[in-house]
Design a protein around this motif. Structure first.
Motif, PDB file in Angstrom:
ATOM      1  N   VAL A 270      64.482  68.266  66.000  1.00  0.00           N
ATOM      2  CA  VAL A 270      64.444  68.089  64.549  1.00  0.00           C
ATOM      3  C   VAL A 270      63.984  69.404  63.934  1.00  0.00           C
ATOM      4  O   VAL A 270      62.898  69.897  64.243  1.00  0.00           O
ATOM      5  N   ARG A 271      64.856  69.985  63.116  1.00  0.00           N
ATOM      6  CA  ARG A 271      64.512  71.222  62.404  1.00  0.00           C
ATOM      7  C   ARG A 271      64.556  70.910  60.916  1.00  0.00           C
ATOM      8  O   ARG A 271      65.630  70.731  60.355  1.00  0.00           O
ATOM      9  N   GLY A 272      63.376  70.815  60.303  1.00  0.00           N
ATOM     10  CA  GLY A 272      63.323  70.348  58.914  1.00  0.00           C
ATOM     11  C   GLY A 272      63.744  68.888  58.889  1.00  0.00           C
ATOM     12  O   GLY A 272      63.125  68.045  59.523  1.00  0.00           O
ATOM     13  N   LYS A 273      64.841  68.611  58.188  1.00  0.00           N
ATOM     14  CA  LYS A 273      65.375  67.250  58.173  1.00  0.00           C
ATOM     15  C   LYS A 273      66.642  67.135  59.024  1.00  0.00           C
ATOM     16  O   LYS A 273      67.280  66.080  59.063  1.00  0.00           O
ATOM     17  N   GLU A 274      67.019  68.259  59.678  1.00  0.00           N
ATOM     18  CA  GLU A 274      68.249  68.247  60.481  1.00  0.00           C
ATOM     19  C   GLU A 274      67.963  67.765  61.896  1.00  0.00           C
ATOM     20  O   GLU A 274      67.066  68.265  62.575  1.00  0.00           O
ATOM     21  N   ILE A 275      68.727  66.784  62.320  1.00  0.00           N
ATOM     22  CA  ILE A 275      68.599  66.217  63.668  1.00  0.00           C
ATOM     23  C   ILE A 275      69.766  66.698  64.511  1.00  0.00           C
ATOM     24  O   ILE A 275      70.927  66.566  64.119  1.00  0.00           O
TER      25      ILE A 275
ATOM     26  N   ALA B   3      57.109  58.984  68.288  1.00  0.00           N
ATOM     27  CA  ALA B   3      56.209  60.138  68.187  1.00  0.00           C
ATOM     28  C   ALA B   3      56.924  61.338  67.558  1.00  0.00           C
ATOM     29  O   ALA B   3      56.379  62.032  66.691  1.00  0.00           O
ATOM     30  N   MET B   4      58.166  61.579  67.962  1.00  0.00           N
ATOM     31  CA  MET B   4      58.930  62.686  67.394  1.00  0.00           C
ATOM     32  C   MET B   4      59.223  62.432  65.921  1.00  0.00           C
ATOM     33  O   MET B   4      59.125  63.345  65.083  1.00  0.00           O
ATOM     34  N   ALA B   5      59.575  61.195  65.603  1.00  0.00           N
ATOM     35  CA  ALA B   5      59.901  60.844  64.215  1.00  0.00           C
ATOM     36  C   ALA B   5      58.693  61.026  63.309  1.00  0.00           C
ATOM     37  O   ALA B   5      58.801  61.573  62.196  1.00  0.00           O
ATOM     38  N   LYS B   6      57.528  60.597  63.780  1.00  0.00           N
ATOM     39  CA  LYS B   6      56.304  60.711  62.985  1.00  0.00           C
ATOM     40  C   LYS B   6      55.980  62.172  62.697  1.00  0.00           C
ATOM     41  O   LYS B   6      55.623  62.541  61.560  1.00  0.00           O
ATOM     42  N   LYS B   7      56.134  63.007  63.695  1.00  0.00           N
ATOM     43  CA  LYS B   7      55.848  64.427  63.539  1.00  0.00           C
ATOM     44  C   LYS B   7      56.792  65.078  62.519  1.00  0.00           C
ATOM     45  O   LYS B   7      56.413  65.997  61.794  1.00  0.00           O
ATOM     46  N   ALA B   8      58.041  64.561  62.471  1.00  0.00           N
ATOM     47  CA  ALA B   8      59.046  65.124  61.559  1.00  0.00           C
ATOM     48  C   ALA B   8      59.051  64.453  60.196  1.00  0.00           C
ATOM     49  O   ALA B   8      59.803  64.848  59.304  1.00  0.00           O
ATOM     50  N   GLY B   9      58.212  63.442  60.018  1.00  0.00           N
ATOM     51  CA  GLY B   9      58.169  62.724  58.744  1.00  0.00           C
ATOM     52  C   GLY B   9      59.367  61.808  58.536  1.00  0.00           C
ATOM     53  O   GLY B   9      59.807  61.591  57.408  1.00  0.00           O
ATOM     54  N   LEU B  10      59.898  61.280  59.644  1.00  0.00           N
ATOM     55  CA  LEU B  10      61.045  60.374  59.587  1.00  0.00           C
ATOM     56  C   LEU B  10      60.666  59.029  60.189  1.00  0.00           C
ATOM     57  O   LEU B  10      59.664  58.904  60.909  1.00  0.00           O
ATOM     58  N   SER B  11      61.480  58.019  59.927  1.00  0.00           N
ATOM     59  CA  SER B  11      61.295  56.755  60.629  1.00  0.00           C
ATOM     60  C   SER B  11      61.974  56.863  61.988  1.00  0.00           C
ATOM     61  O   SER B  11      62.919  57.638  62.168  1.00  0.00           O
ATOM     62  N   ALA B  12      61.507  56.074  62.942  1.00  0.00           N
ATOM     63  CA  ALA B  12      62.108  56.091  64.280  1.00  0.00           C
ATOM     64  C   ALA B  12      63.572  55.675  64.204  1.00  0.00           C
ATOM     65  O   ALA B  12      64.431  56.253  64.892  1.00  0.00           O
ATOM     66  N   ALA B  13      63.869  54.708  63.353  1.00  0.00           N
ATOM     67  CA  ALA B  13      65.252  54.224  63.220  1.00  0.00           C
ATOM     68  C   ALA B  13      66.167  55.331  62.696  1.00  0.00           C
ATOM     69  O   ALA B  13      67.294  55.512  63.181  1.00  0.00           O
ATOM     70  N   LYS B  14      65.670  56.105  61.720  1.00  0.00           N
ATOM     71  CA  LYS B  14      66.496  57.177  61.154  1.00  0.00           C
ATOM     72  C   LYS B  14      66.722  58.289  62.171  1.00  0.00           C
ATOM     73  O   LYS B  14      67.821  58.857  62.256  1.00  0.00           O
TER      74      LYS B  14
ATOM     75  N   PHE C  99      72.412  59.794  67.241  1.00  0.00           N
ATOM     76  CA  PHE C  99      73.651  59.157  67.647  1.00  0.00           C
ATOM     77  C   PHE C  99      74.823  59.680  66.804  1.00  0.00           C
ATOM     78  O   PHE C  99      75.878  60.055  67.321  1.00  0.00           O
ATOM     79  N   ASP C 100      74.620  59.746  65.497  1.00  0.00           N
ATOM     80  CA  ASP C 100      75.672  60.237  64.592  1.00  0.00           C
ATOM     81  C   ASP C 100      76.027  61.693  64.900  1.00  0.00           C
ATOM     82  O   ASP C 100      77.211  62.074  64.867  1.00  0.00           O
ATOM     83  N   TYR C 101      75.011  62.500  65.175  1.00  0.00           N
ATOM     84  CA  TYR C 101      75.253  63.914  65.469  1.00  0.00           C
ATOM     85  C   TYR C 101      76.124  64.054  66.726  1.00  0.00           C
ATOM     86  O   TYR C 101      77.072  64.851  66.752  1.00  0.00           O
ATOM     87  N   ALA C 102      75.795  63.277  67.762  1.00  0.00           N
ATOM     88  CA  ALA C 102      76.542  63.352  69.013  1.00  0.00           C
ATOM     89  C   ALA C 102      78.010  62.970  68.807  1.00  0.00           C
ATOM     90  O   ALA C 102      78.916  63.657  69.296  1.00  0.00           O
ATOM     91  N   VAL C 103      78.236  61.898  68.072  1.00  0.00           N
ATOM     92  CA  VAL C 103      79.614  61.438  67.825  1.00  0.00           C
ATOM     93  C   VAL C 103      80.393  62.482  67.026  1.00  0.00           C
ATOM     94  O   VAL C 103      81.547  62.800  67.346  1.00  0.00           O
ATOM     95  N   GLU C 104      79.778  63.042  65.990  1.00  0.00           N
ATOM     96  CA  GLU C 104      80.463  64.026  65.159  1.00  0.00           C
ATOM     97  C   GLU C 104      80.730  65.316  65.942  1.00  0.00           C
ATOM     98  O   GLU C 104      81.788  65.945  65.785  1.00  0.00           O
ATOM     99  N   ALA C 105      79.812  65.714  66.810  1.00  0.00           N
ATOM    100  CA  ALA C 105      80.016  66.916  67.633  1.00  0.00           C
ATOM    101  C   ALA C 105      81.215  66.722  68.556  1.00  0.00           C
ATOM    102  O   ALA C 105      82.034  67.642  68.725  1.00  0.00           O
ATOM    103  N   ILE C 106      81.332  65.546  69.137  1.00  0.00           N
ATOM    104  CA  ILE C 106      82.468  65.248  70.011  1.00  0.00           C
ATOM    105  C   ILE C 106      83.768  65.244  69.204  1.00  0.00           C
ATOM    106  O   ILE C 106      84.767  65.845  69.605  1.00  0.00           O
TER     107      ILE C 106
END
Length: 557
Positions: free
Chosen positions: A315-320, A364-375, A381-388
């Motif tokens: 997670v870089r900023g808000k980019e996953i 833990a990663m989500a909390k550190k980035a200020g995101l919800s775990a679900a997001k 998942f979305d990033y992986a699909v779009e990269a493919i």
């Protein structure tokens, strides 16, 4: 395949080693184990032991092996130093194709019709050999321009260097195609992985002997076919990219493909992509590139991207983002950093090992980035699909801007428009629906999708390609890569060449221990044109390319 025969396929991948045992009625058993990168032999031996534990090992007729060994050595630049010896003659500066730490030029030349114009500098050759010994270099590669028309000078180099060498790759043995720069590169890489590959081969042979398995052993090639194990020892460079090739052959064995389609093999480390045109795999006709150097290694048109189940999440900023690297297994399997598998566990699209560890790591990663775990999990998942999706589209665009070559022919004016997506590999089930939405076409998950690569390895046919060159003016025929050279009459024709190409390929198959594939022999290219010397015709230049048709022994669908 006789009723009692068993065929064993092994695919040694970046994350898992897959094994499958196939009988006349289909799959007998399959096995998946974690690949031990520091000891590939251990992974292979364990897989063979497990898959054959409850069967009569004497019934195993053939073992086909797909290995990442040569590929990894090249990608990671863990190559043995090679003494490269080049003789080019006039008209080209071989320094433009310099490769490796010991690149040596020697005077001597052969013209385009195979006539020696200038002899080799024997004194310079002796000096190159002694210098290599001082540098403790014991593997060599020798390439002379137009050696596919006359290999004498390469053979002379081999004879002179013999006292100094453990192994030498001769350019004319690699392919009949004319391409001096590609031949140099291919010969270099072949020698650079020779010792590593042969150490592995020795260990495999020893392990099979200890297990009491006397089956025929083959290695998958980049073009989707196999080559006999003994034969592969001299041309290990052909075993690169055998993993993606196994995947393509697996889909061919499991599915009745007749349309343009895309194959995706989503593994633990990478996603491998391949394209089919009218149901037939597309091939890199001239040869693939290694470390940005073009080679003569013909390979199925595939592409690998760093998106796999064990690819780490950042997670870089808000980019996953996901990948392209892997730093160990998923947290669900005891890893230390969240991966795509952990995100899939959190999304509840899979249930893999310790789902609680996945949830804790993502949270833990989500909390550190200020995101919800679900997001965070959804974003990965979305990033992986779009990269493919983006990589597939880029690959299709690239293919559509060039002539389309399949494993059997060139398709004039063909434009690829995928009608289906075939998905395989461990995480394939989880990706099916999202990939269907992303591509807007039907997404197919074949039976046995999780070990389709090993199935492809098990059922791939042996493939060999030769190129016959005949010069009626000089009265000579040559098939360089299988060592055929003979006199011909001035009335020799293309039909004669096609007949002889098939005859010599059939004889070579028997020589290397491959039986029953004569019916798969096909002519893929033939041409004839007049040679002119001054104002007069001085004979015909005839070329014929002949191959054993790639494919699978049987379909399981």
């Amino acid at each position: 395949m006789a009723a009692s025969d068993l065929y064993l396929g092994l695919d040694v991948g970046g994350t898992h080693t897959d094994a499958v045992l196939i009988g006349d009625k289909g799959i007998v058993s399959h096995y998946k184990a974690v690949t031990e990168h520091t000891n590939l032999l251990l992974s292979v031996r364990k897989a063979i032991e497990e898959i054959t534990r409850d069967v009569d090992r004497k019934k195993i007729r053939r073992i086909n092996l797909s290995t990442t060994l040569s590929t990894n050595a090249i990608v990671e630049d863990k190559l043995e130093d090679v003494c490269v010896i080049i003789s080019s003659g006039p008209g080209i500066d071989p320094d433009n194709f310099r490769i490796g730490k010991s690149f040596n030029l020697v005077e001597g030349s052969i013209d385009h019709r195979g006539k020696e114009v200038r002899g080799l500098d024997a004194k310079a050759l002796a000096g190159i050999g002694s210098d290599a010994v001082k540098k403790k270099i014991r593997t060599f590669a020798a390439v002379t321009k137009f050696s596919t028309r006359n290999p004498d000078q390469e053979n002379q180099i081999a004879e002179k260097i013999k006292p100094s060498s453990d192994f030498i790759t001769l350019g004319h043995k690699l392919s009949g195609q004319l391409s001096f720069p590609r031949r140099i590169v291919t010969a270099y890489f072949n020698s650079a992985v020779w010792r590593l590959y042969n150490s592995f081969a020795d260990a495999i042979v020893k392990g099979l002997d200890e297990l009491g398995i006397g089956a025929e052993v083959n290695v998958l090639k980049a073009d989707g076919g196999t080559m006999p194990f003994a034969f592969s020892r001299d041309i290990p460079v052909e075993s690169i990219l055998s993993g993606p090739a196994a995947s393509v052959m697996g889909i061919a064995a499991l599915c009745d493909i007749t349309q343009d389609c895309v194959m995706l093999d989503i593994g633990g480390t990478t996603t491998d992509i391949a394209i089919f045109a009218d149901g037939v795999p597309i091939i890199e006709n001239e040869g693939i590139s290694l470390q940005s150097y073009p080679t003569l290694v013909r390979a199925l048109k595939t592409r690998s991207i760093g998106i796999g189940g064990d690819s780490i999440i950042r997670v870089r900023g808000k980019e996953i983002t996901v990948g392209p690297d892997r730093k160990g297994p998923a947290m669900a399997a005891g890893g230390r950093e969240p991966t795509l598998v952990d995100a899939l566990n959190c999304r509840k699209v899979i249930r893999y090992m310790d789902t609680g560890a996945s949830a804790d790591g993502i949270a833990a990663m989500a909390k550190k980035a200020g995101l919800s775990a679900a997001k965070l999990a959804a974003g990965a998942f979305d990033y992986a699909v779009e990269a493919i999706r983006a990589e597939v589209q880029a690959m299709i665009d690239e293919i559509n801007n060039r002539p389309v070559y399949t494993i059997h022919e060139m398709l004039e004016g063909k434009k690829i428009i995928p009608q289906k997506i075939y998905v395989m590999g461990g995480p394939a089930m989880a990706f099916r629906e999202k990939l269907a939405d992303a591509f807007g076409v039907e997404t197919v998950l074949p039976e046995h999708y999780d070990v389709a690569n090993a199935i492809g390895a098990a059922l791939a046919k042996t493939t060999i390609e030769i190129e016959l060159y005949a010069d009626t003016g000089r009265g000579e025929l040559i098939i360089p890569n299988i060592g055929v050279r003979q006199k011909i009459a001035s009335a020799y024709t293309v039909k004669d060449a096609e007949r002889d190409a098939k005859k010599h390929l059939s004889a070579h198959l028997k020589e290397v221990g491959v039986a029953g594939q004569d019916a798969d022999t096909e002519i893929i290219e033939s041409s004839s044109f007049n040679m002119v010397d001054g104002f007069y015709t001085s004979g015909r230049d005839i070329r014929v390319r002949c191959q054993i048709k790639p494919g699978v022994i049987k379909r399981l669908s």
